[in-house]
Design a protein around this motif. Sequence first.
Motif, mmCIF file in Angstrom:
data_model
loop_
_atom_site.group_PDB
_atom_site.id
_atom_site.type_symbol
_atom_site.label_atom_id
_atom_site.label_comp_id
_atom_site.label_asym_id
_atom_site.label_seq_id
_atom_site.Cartn_x
_atom_site.Cartn_y
_atom_site.Cartn_z
ATOM 1 N N LEU A 1 0.842 -1.199 0.000
ATOM 2 C CA LEU A 1 0.000 0.000 0.000
ATOM 3 C C LEU A 1 0.870 1.239 0.000
ATOM 4 C CD1 LEU A 1 -2.557 -0.949 2.820
ATOM 5 C CD2 LEU A 1 -2.915 -1.134 0.353
ATOM 6 N N VAL A 2 0.275 2.348 -0.379
ATOM 7 C CA VAL A 2 0.943 3.633 -0.239
ATOM 8 C C VAL A 2 0.066 4.543 0.607
ATOM 9 C CG1 VAL A 2 2.359 3.528 -2.319
ATOM 10 C CG2 VAL A 2 0.059 4.445 -2.477
ATOM 11 N N ASN A 3 0.695 5.206 1.563
ATOM 12 C CA ASN A 3 0.018 6.242 2.339
ATOM 13 C C ASN A 3 0.214 7.549 1.593
ATOM 14 O OD1 ASN A 3 -0.809 4.590 4.523
ATOM 15 N ND2 ASN A 3 1.243 4.714 5.394
ATOM 16 N N GLN A 4 -0.889 8.255 1.354
ATOM 17 C CA GLN A 4 -0.808 9.480 0.570
ATOM 18 C C GLN A 4 -1.860 10.473 1.059
ATOM 19 O OE1 GLN A 4 -1.221 8.769 -3.653
ATOM 20 N NE2 GLN A 4 -0.375 10.746 -4.172
ATOM 21 N N ILE B 1 -9.086 4.235 7.158
ATOM 22 C CA ILE B 1 -7.752 4.620 6.693
ATOM 23 C C ILE B 1 -7.600 4.147 5.253
ATOM 24 C CG2 ILE B 1 -5.269 4.308 7.048
ATOM 25 C CD1 ILE B 1 -6.047 4.089 10.108
ATOM 26 N N ILE B 2 -8.103 2.961 4.955
ATOM 27 C CA ILE B 2 -8.371 2.569 3.568
ATOM 28 C C ILE B 2 -9.806 3.001 3.341
ATOM 29 C CG2 ILE B 2 -8.790 0.629 2.011
ATOM 30 C CD1 ILE B 2 -6.442 -0.803 3.345
ATOM 31 N N HIS B 3 -9.974 3.966 2.430
ATOM 32 C CA HIS B 3 -11.287 4.610 2.317
ATOM 33 C C HIS B 3 -11.622 4.958 0.864
ATOM 34 C CE1 HIS B 3 -14.093 7.512 4.757
ATOM 35 N NE2 HIS B 3 -14.698 6.417 4.384
ATOM 36 N N ILE C 1 -4.753 8.737 3.370
ATOM 37 C CA ILE C 1 -5.381 7.415 3.307
ATOM 38 C C ILE C 1 -4.365 6.423 2.755
ATOM 39 C CG2 ILE C 1 -7.749 8.264 3.139
ATOM 40 C CD1 ILE C 1 -7.710 7.623 0.161
ATOM 41 N N ALA C 2 -4.589 5.160 3.054
ATOM 42 C CA ALA C 2 -3.766 4.077 2.520
ATOM 43 C C ALA C 2 -4.485 3.518 1.295
ATOM 44 C CB ALA C 2 -3.568 2.993 3.571
#
Length: 180
Positions: free
Chosen positions: A59-62, A160-162, A71-72
Motif C-alpha cells: 500500500l501507499v500512504n498518501q 484509513i483505507i477509504h 489514506i492508505a
Amino acid sequence: MESFTEKTVKQEYIYKGKIIDLSIHDVVLPDGNPGKREIVSHPGAVAVLAVTEDEKIVLVNQYRKPLEKVIAEIPAGKLEKGEEPLECAKRELEEETGFLADKWTAISSFYTSPGFADEIIYLFLAEDLKPGQVHTDEDEFVECVKVTLGEALELMKNNIIHDAKTIIALQYLQLRNQMR
C-alpha cells in the motif's frame, strides 16, 4: 436499452485541466424533453494489487487534498495518452513502491462515478515482486507500507483505507483466498 439513450445536441467545455475536463451537455432525454448534464472527462487510470511472496499487500500512504486526510491505497495512476493499461500499471507500481513484478493478471475494470464522470480504472494483480527503483512525480509524496489482508481489513474498518479501488482489490483478494 436504446430507449434510455440521451442525445447530446450541444457541448460546452467549462474547464480543461491537467487531469480532468469539465463540460456541460445539452441533451434530449428519452421522453423528448431537454436536459443538462455536467460531465467530468478523465483519461482513465490503473490500480495495482501488489502481493509479496509472504502474502503482504503493498500500500501507499498518501495525503488526498479533496479528503483533507492521509489514506492508505493500492498503487495507482493516470493513463498517459496512448498508453496501454498494463504498461501504465507496471510504471506506476515501480514509481510509487519501488517494486517490479514478474507476474501480472488483469482482474477487472470499473467506472468510478458513472453518474457524472467517464473515468475507468483498470485493476491488476502483481505478483512475484522484486526490487526496482522508486521515482515518484515531483508533486507526489507517498510512503510505501506492506500489510497482511487482516491488517488491511482493519485499516478499512477504521477508514484509513477509504477508497473504492482499494476496497474492490481487497474484496477480490478475500474471494481468491476463499476459493483456494
